[in-house]
Design a protein around this motif. Structure first.
Motif, PDB file in Angstrom:
ATOM      1  N   GLY A 169      10.751  -2.457  -1.369  1.00 30.88           N
ATOM      2  CA  GLY A 169       9.511  -2.274  -2.126  1.00 30.88           C
ATOM      3  C   GLY A 169       9.752  -2.719  -3.549  1.00 30.88           C
ATOM      4  N   VAL A 170       8.711  -2.757  -4.338  1.00 31.25           N
ATOM      5  CA  VAL A 170       8.875  -3.034  -5.756  1.00 31.25           C
ATOM      6  C   VAL A 170       8.118  -1.942  -6.494  1.00 31.25           C
ATOM      7  N   SER A 171       8.740  -1.399  -7.499  1.00 31.86           N
ATOM      8  CA  SER A 171       8.107  -0.332  -8.257  1.00 31.86           C
ATOM      9  C   SER A 171       6.771  -0.813  -8.822  1.00 31.86           C
ATOM     10  N   GLY A 172       5.701  -0.093  -8.495  1.00 31.06           N
ATOM     11  CA  GLY A 172       4.392  -0.442  -9.024  1.00 31.06           C
ATOM     12  C   GLY A 172       3.594  -1.405  -8.153  1.00 31.06           C
ATOM     13  N   LEU A 173       4.167  -1.804  -7.031  1.00 32.50           N
ATOM     14  CA  LEU A 173       3.442  -2.697  -6.118  1.00 32.50           C
ATOM     15  C   LEU A 173       2.341  -1.878  -5.459  1.00 32.50           C
ATOM     16  N   LYS A 174       1.090  -2.358  -5.576  1.00 29.68           N
ATOM     17  CA  LYS A 174       0.042  -1.438  -5.180  1.00 29.68           C
ATOM     18  C   LYS A 174      -0.383  -1.554  -3.726  1.00 29.68           C
ATOM     19  N   ASP A 175      -0.248  -2.692  -3.117  1.00 32.80           N
ATOM     20  CA  ASP A 175      -0.709  -2.781  -1.738  1.00 32.80           C
ATOM     21  C   ASP A 175       0.414  -2.938  -0.731  1.00 32.80           C
ATOM     22  N   PHE A 176       1.490  -2.251  -0.990  1.00 31.36           N
ATOM     23  CA  PHE A 176       2.587  -2.259  -0.027  1.00 31.36           C
ATOM     24  C   PHE A 176       3.394  -0.978  -0.222  1.00 31.36           C
ATOM     25  N   PHE A 177       3.566  -0.235   0.854  1.00 27.89           N
ATOM     26  CA  PHE A 177       4.264   1.045   0.773  1.00 27.89           C
ATOM     27  C   PHE A 177       5.393   1.067   1.793  1.00 27.89           C
ATOM     28  N   PRO A 178       6.652   0.887   1.338  1.00 24.31           N
ATOM     29  CA  PRO A 178       7.767   0.851   2.277  1.00 24.31           C
ATOM     30  C   PRO A 178       7.823   2.103   3.157  1.00 24.31           C
ATOM     31  N   GLU A 179       7.475   3.262   2.577  1.00 21.01           N
ATOM     32  CA  GLU A 179       7.552   4.504   3.357  1.00 21.01           C
ATOM     33  C   GLU A 179       6.515   4.518   4.478  1.00 21.01           C
ATOM     34  N   LEU A 180       5.408   3.857   4.250  1.00 18.45           N
ATOM     35  CA  LEU A 180       4.375   3.793   5.290  1.00 18.45           C
ATOM     36  C   LEU A 180       4.836   2.877   6.420  1.00 18.45           C
ATOM     37  N   LEU A 181       5.446   1.778   6.039  1.00 21.34           N
ATOM     38  CA  LEU A 181       5.997   0.872   7.050  1.00 21.34           C
ATOM     39  C   LEU A 181       7.051   1.627   7.876  1.00 21.34           C
ATOM     40  N   LEU A 182       7.870   2.392   7.171  1.00 26.63           N
ATOM     41  CA  LEU A 182       8.915   3.168   7.845  1.00 26.63           C
ATOM     42  C   LEU A 182       8.314   4.198   8.797  1.00 26.63           C
ATOM     43  N   ASN A 183       7.236   4.844   8.345  1.00 26.81           N
ATOM     44  CA  ASN A 183       6.578   5.854   9.176  1.00 26.81           C
ATOM     45  C   ASN A 183       6.182   5.265  10.534  1.00 26.81           C
ATOM     46  N   GLY A 184       5.709   4.028  10.531  1.00 26.85           N
ATOM     47  CA  GLY A 184       5.308   3.401  11.788  1.00 26.85           C
ATOM     48  C   GLY A 184       6.494   2.850  12.559  1.00 26.85           C
ATOM     49  N   LEU A 185       7.362   2.158  11.851  1.00 24.66           N
ATOM     50  CA  LEU A 185       8.446   1.455  12.539  1.00 24.66           C
ATOM     51  C   LEU A 185       9.404   2.434  13.216  1.00 24.66           C
TER      52      LEU A 185
END
Ligand code: FAD
Ligand code: FAD
Lengths: 419, 550
Positions: A143-159
């Motif tokens: 992820g990148v700090s402050g990136l607004k339309d991408f959430f690594p934790e959300l991707l992780l939740n699904g993957l």
């Protein structure tokens, strides 16, 4: 009458760009007129062929399933040979463009989506081959700090819920923002920065500082907006790290890269492109179209050609519009076959397994992609329709968007007179 | 006065059933008088008619001919609410428009009726009208100015709720009253059932107030008391365009599809009147919508070309002796002691505009029965305490001015907490919803404060995003949730909440809720947007995709 152009393509989405490229290869003097970038600017930058069947059933071997499609489906209208030719054409031109698209034999490939779901697709940029995710025990989600339309934790939740990824060790790593501010950033902004030398250096530096060697990394699209795999290769060569970029919500860096690739190719072939122009009128006599009109700043311009390919997209692209109980194609005012009652246009669940009738509203054609009326009569002899403006398929439910676009664009260009 | 049982979590002197504007108004009123009360709501606050209406703060002009009493009440309350609820009201003023074919004699009666009810009116010449409202065309014959305004039901309810809380008022959501208990002809308490988990519990009380809106008869039936009220449904259409700066009413006997109310960047248009069996029957039909659009285009000729955000319907309780719109909108406070059950009171009818007065009258009766002599103070004190100049100044470092005002209007005094979150982490100033200027800080404040997070029950979690929507308005603007719903679940993931929940389920549920309001109106720009939504959710995210196994 002598027309200036052999062919006018209307619409600069994926379909229009491919049609213009294929026609230019047949030495057709081609003009492309487009209003905007179409769904390329929002799409995934990959070529889905056929990823889901009835009831959202996942499809692994698209070619086997294509045979089973109803006869009015564009794939059935044009046939498997044409599909193979169109895919080969795309493979070749992207290779020539220096950003080769590949497939995994005849099988679909599963791409990780930004919410950690898997999506079946067919062709993708070769650097995006997700095999490495399978092979590696450890997966880093970037992820990148402050990136607004991408959430690594959300991707992780699904993957982490995917059986294929059982037993993997995931780690979220958030890179610092490249800018003074670290909020409200978009992947496009960062990618545009990384396209420049200064940004590229920044990326290499933070990458080196934060990412372990030989890692498999899932990342938002940060590697620049040019169709150019050099940064990815450099990181692979220096650190053994493989980066798979996921799609994002619009604007889509991956789609914009694909668009750049195709427009660069078109320019190299000398195809004239008129942008930000909307076709608003036509000149038709005895089923032959002789010219189209555009109007910008209230000025009317007339463009003549011998033949036309209409690649104006569907309701999203602006190729078709609807009113209660009716819908029509925009340029020639062709009525689309739609139910009179609005309730019959769609189903109760937007994302349910039942197919929405509106998903496949469009122009009906013969196998030469010429519009036909309800009795099967050809409406216009020298005008072909391609891409989302066509009826008989549902890109979202089937996961077939750019596949149908590619095939019909290619076929339309190849069926032109003397092509 | 009954002897009051000692106060505990299982006992309240007063329980109020219904978390619409009427119930919440009563909770605030009683709390301000120092009376401990609990409000129970079967779903979330503001899920009934109080969020399914035009949002017209009536001047009363609409009732000037048919119901002078109601007109007068509206005008008085209109002025009071403008004082105490400025953060929920847009002072737009209103036009009453008569067009070719309207009965000229009606206009005369109407002007006289307004004068009698104390509603100021002024004739506006048509040239001025066209200048002020360029989209308002059609064959207008006369236009009058009235002090109508726009009011937001969500904000009004939450501001009342937070204010009530600050006076010790308590409310519980997802708690349906499923039984009313009594002994010796007096109310002793109720059973509440959590509609998500099915769990029940008993709470005792001395007085029970039934403020269940269109459900008022159903609740009274729990105590075997018949109330002659039937639900009547009205359709509303929200446009993604503020095509009028003022509230527009047709100047004729109140009819269908004759009200337009601007709210921020949108306009709400209504309504119809259809008898229904069930107060929860808020079905939206394409046919009814088209019927409305055909009438509406008589004053706004371009109406059909404006993008529609969604259709939604609300039900009004109508006294069964009268029918449809002719029935009086005046309210009735019923003391069921007259029906043989002491301590049970129902309040029915009225309008959102008159909620405060209804709450006052109901609370007066409760107080009288309790033998408490405390006057109503709700008209004296604003719902949202004035935000300190210093706080405001501090906020300017992170917010545009409009953003501060909007956030205060939604969060009331809790805006301070939003500000603290942002001040301690500037990332939280990022906008989660561009349409309504909702920051991540505000989203998180609501998420953590709403008390239903994190939670064990999956079904509960699924409601999370919509609960937040009602408190922040995310997903109600132009993007209809395409972006902010994704950012919402992303934020939930990032803050580490509900780790055992498949967040795509929350996301999809939210998108489907929005879809329900779009589906019946799926043409034009709405269809174009639906194609984009499908591209994003089915193609980019594959959010309803099944897991894949080799
Ligand atoms: C959000 C989203 C994500 C997607 N993701 C994927 C994906 O990951 N993989 C995949 O395979 N497919 C995807 N698709 C589907 C795919 O992008 C399209 O269906 C496919 O590319 C067909 O595009 P098209 O060129 O026919 O139409 P469009 O892309 O809509 O392009 C039409 C073009 O015509 C122009 N135009 C229209 N009318 C006129 C006029 N009168 N005059 C001039 N120009 C005009 C428009 O401006 C536009 O540029 C996605 C679609 C969407 C909406
Ligand atoms: C189409 C339409 C348009 C309108 N437009 C306007 C307007 O522009 N201006 C205006 O001033 N007024 C308007 N009104 C009227 C106004 O909306 C209502 O008078 C007002 O919202 C009623 O509020 P309420 O609290 O009584 O009911 P509601 O808001 O419906 O609240 C009742 C609550 O009780 C809850 N409940 C029901 N049963 C139970 C139970 N067993 N246990 C716990 N909780 C329960 C329900 O879930 C609901 O939340 C309109 C009405 C309609 C139908």
């Amino acid at each position: 009458m002598k027309s200036e152009y052999d062919l006018i393509v209307v619409g600069g989405g994926f379909t229009g760009l491919i049609a213009a490229l294929a026609a230019a290869e047949s030495n057709k003097k081609t003009l492309l007129i487009t209003f905007g970038a179409g769904s390329l600017a929002v799409g995934g930058g990959i070529v889905d062929l056929l990823g889901a069947g009835e009831n959202n059933r996942l499809i692994l071997s698209p070619f086997e399933e294509i045979r089973e499609l109803p006869e009015n489906h564009p794939y059935s209208l044009l046939g498997l040979d044409k599909i193979r030719q169109a895919l080969a054409f795309f493979e070749r031109i992207t290779r020539e463009g220096g950003y080769p698209y590949v497939a995994n034999g005849d099988k679909n490939t599963f791409m990780v989506t930004p919410i950690g779901k898997l999506k079946p697709t067919y062709m993708f940029y070769e650097g995006q081959r997700p095999d490495i995710l399978k092979e590696s025990r450890d997966i880093i989600i970037l992820g990148v700090s402050g990136l607004k339309d991408f959430f690594p934790e959300l991707l992780l939740n699904g993957l982490s819920r995917q059986p294929l990824f059982k037993g993997k060790r995931f780690k979220v790593i958030t890179l610092p923002s490249p800018f003074r501010k670290d909020w409200d950033l978009s992947a496009f902004e960062i990618s545009a920065f990384v396209t420049r030398d200064e940004g590229r250096d920044w990326f290499k530096r933070v990458f080196k500082d934060n990412i372990p060697k030989n890692a498999a990394v899932l990342s938002p699209p940060l590697l620049g907006i040019e169709p150019d795999g050099s940064l990815r290769r450099e990181l692979k060569d220096s650190y053994g790290t493989a980066i798979i970029e996921t799609a994002t919500l619009p604007p889509s860096v991956l789609g914009i890269r694909l668009r750049k690739l195709l427009t660069d190719l078109l320019k190299a072939k000398g195809v004239a492109i008129i942008e930000a122009a909307k076709v608003t009128g036509n000149e038709v006599k005895n089923k032959i179209c002789s010219a189209l009109f555009t109007s910008d700043n209230k000025r009317l311009r007339r463009y003549e050609a011998k033949e036309f390919i209409i690649a104006t997209g569907g309701f999203f692209g602006g190729g078709a519009v609807s009113l209660p109980g009716k819908a029509h194609e925009m340029i020639f005012n062709i009525d689309l076959d739609v139910p009179l009652f609005q309730e019959e246009w769609s189903k109760n669940k937007l994302l349910g397994v039942e197919r929405h009738p509106f998903g496949s509203f469009g122009v009906k054609t013969d196998s030469d992609l010429r519009a036909i009326d309800n009795s099967g009569e050809i409406i216009l002899e020298n005008v072909r329709f391609a891409g989302r403006i066509l009826s008989g398929y549902d890109f979202a439910a089937e996961k077939s968007g750019n596949g149908v676009a590619l095939l019909t664009a290619y076929a339309a260009a190849k069926s032109l007179n003397n092509a | 006065m009954k002897p009051s049982a000692p106060f505990s979590n299982n006992h309240y002197p007063v329980i109020i059933i219904g978390g619409g504007i009427t119930g919440i108004g009563i909770l605030r009123d009683l709390s301000m008088r120092g009376i401990k009360a609990l409000l129970v709501e079967q779903k979330d606050l503001c899920t009934g008619t109080s969020s399914h209406f035009h949002g017209l703060l009536h001047s009363g002009a609409r009732y000037a001919v048919s119901d002078g009493e109601a007109a007068k009440e509206c005008m008085e309350e209109n002025l009071i609410l403008k004082e105490i609820a400025p953060h929920a009201i847009e002072r737009t003023e209103g036009f009453f428009v008569s067009i070719d074919g309207d009965e000229p004699a009606y206009a005369e009666k109407w002007v006289a009726g307004c004068a009698k009810a104390g509603i100021p009116t002024a004739r506006v010449d048509l040239k001025t009208v066209v200048n002020l409202e360029p989209n308002l065309r059609g064959n207008m014959t006369a236009v009058y100015r009235v002090p109508d305004s726009a009011v937001d039901g969500f904000r009004l309810i939450w501001q009342n709720a937070y204010s009530a809380q600050s006076y010790g008022g308590v409310f519980r959501t997802y708690a349906a009253a499923t039984a009313i208990h009594s002994e010796n002809g007096a109310v002793t308490g109720i059973t509440i059932t959590n509609i998500l988990t099915g769990e029940s519990e008993r709470i005792s009380c001395d007085y029970l107030v039934n403020a269940a809106g269109s459900w008022v008869a159903a609740v009274a039936r729990l105590a075997d008391i018949p109330i002659g009220i039937t639900p009547d449904r009205g359709l509303l259409i929200a446009f993604n365009y503020r095509f009028t700066e003022r509230v527009i009413n047709r100047l004729h006997p109140a009819g269908d599809a004759d009200i337009f109310v601007p709210h921020g960047a949108i306009t709400i248009f209504g309504t119809t009147s259809v008898k229904v069996e069930n107060p929860a029957d808020t079905a939206v039909s394409s046919k009814e919508a088209l019927y409305m659009l055909n009438i509406g285009e008589k004053v706004f000729p371009e109406l059909k070309s404006y993008r529609i955000l969604r259709g939604f319907a609300g039900t009004r309780p109508l006294f069964s002796n009268g029918g449809g719109r002719d029935a009086t909108r005046n309210f009735m406070v019923m003391d069921h002691e007259n029906d043989g059950l002491k301590g049970f009171i129902s309040i029915a009818g009225g309008k959102l505009t008159t909620y405060r007065l209804m709450a006052e009258k109901t609370s007066d009766l409760v107080c009288k029965k309790m033998g408490i002599d405390k006057p109503c103070r709700t008209r004296l004190e604003p719902l949202v305490k004035k935000i300190d100049k210093k706080v405001y100044k501090r906020a300017r470092a992170y917010f545009p001015k409009l953003g501060i005002d909007l956030s205060i209007s939604r969060q009331g005094d809790n805006f301070r907490n939003v500000l603290n979150r942002i001040a301690s982490d500037k990332k939280k100033s990022a906008l989660l919803c561009e349409c309504e200027l909702v920051t991540r800080g505000e989203f998180e404040e609501v998420l953590f404060r709403s008390g239903n997070y994190p939670i064990e029950h999956l079904e509960l979690t699924l409601g999370t995003l919509s609960d937040v929507r009602r408190r922040t308005r995310i997903g109600m603007g132009t993007c209809q949730g395409n972006f902010c719903a994704y950012r919402g679940v992303g934020t939930i993931a990032e803050t580490g909440g509900v780790p055992d929940t498949d967040l795509s389920l929350i996301l999809n549920k939210f998108i489907e809720e929005r879809w329900a309001g779009i589906r019946p109106l799926l043409w034009g720009v709405q269809l174009k947007e639906a194609e984009l939504s499908r591209g994003i959710y089915q193609t980019i995210l594959n959010s309803a995709g099944e897991p894949y196994e080799e």
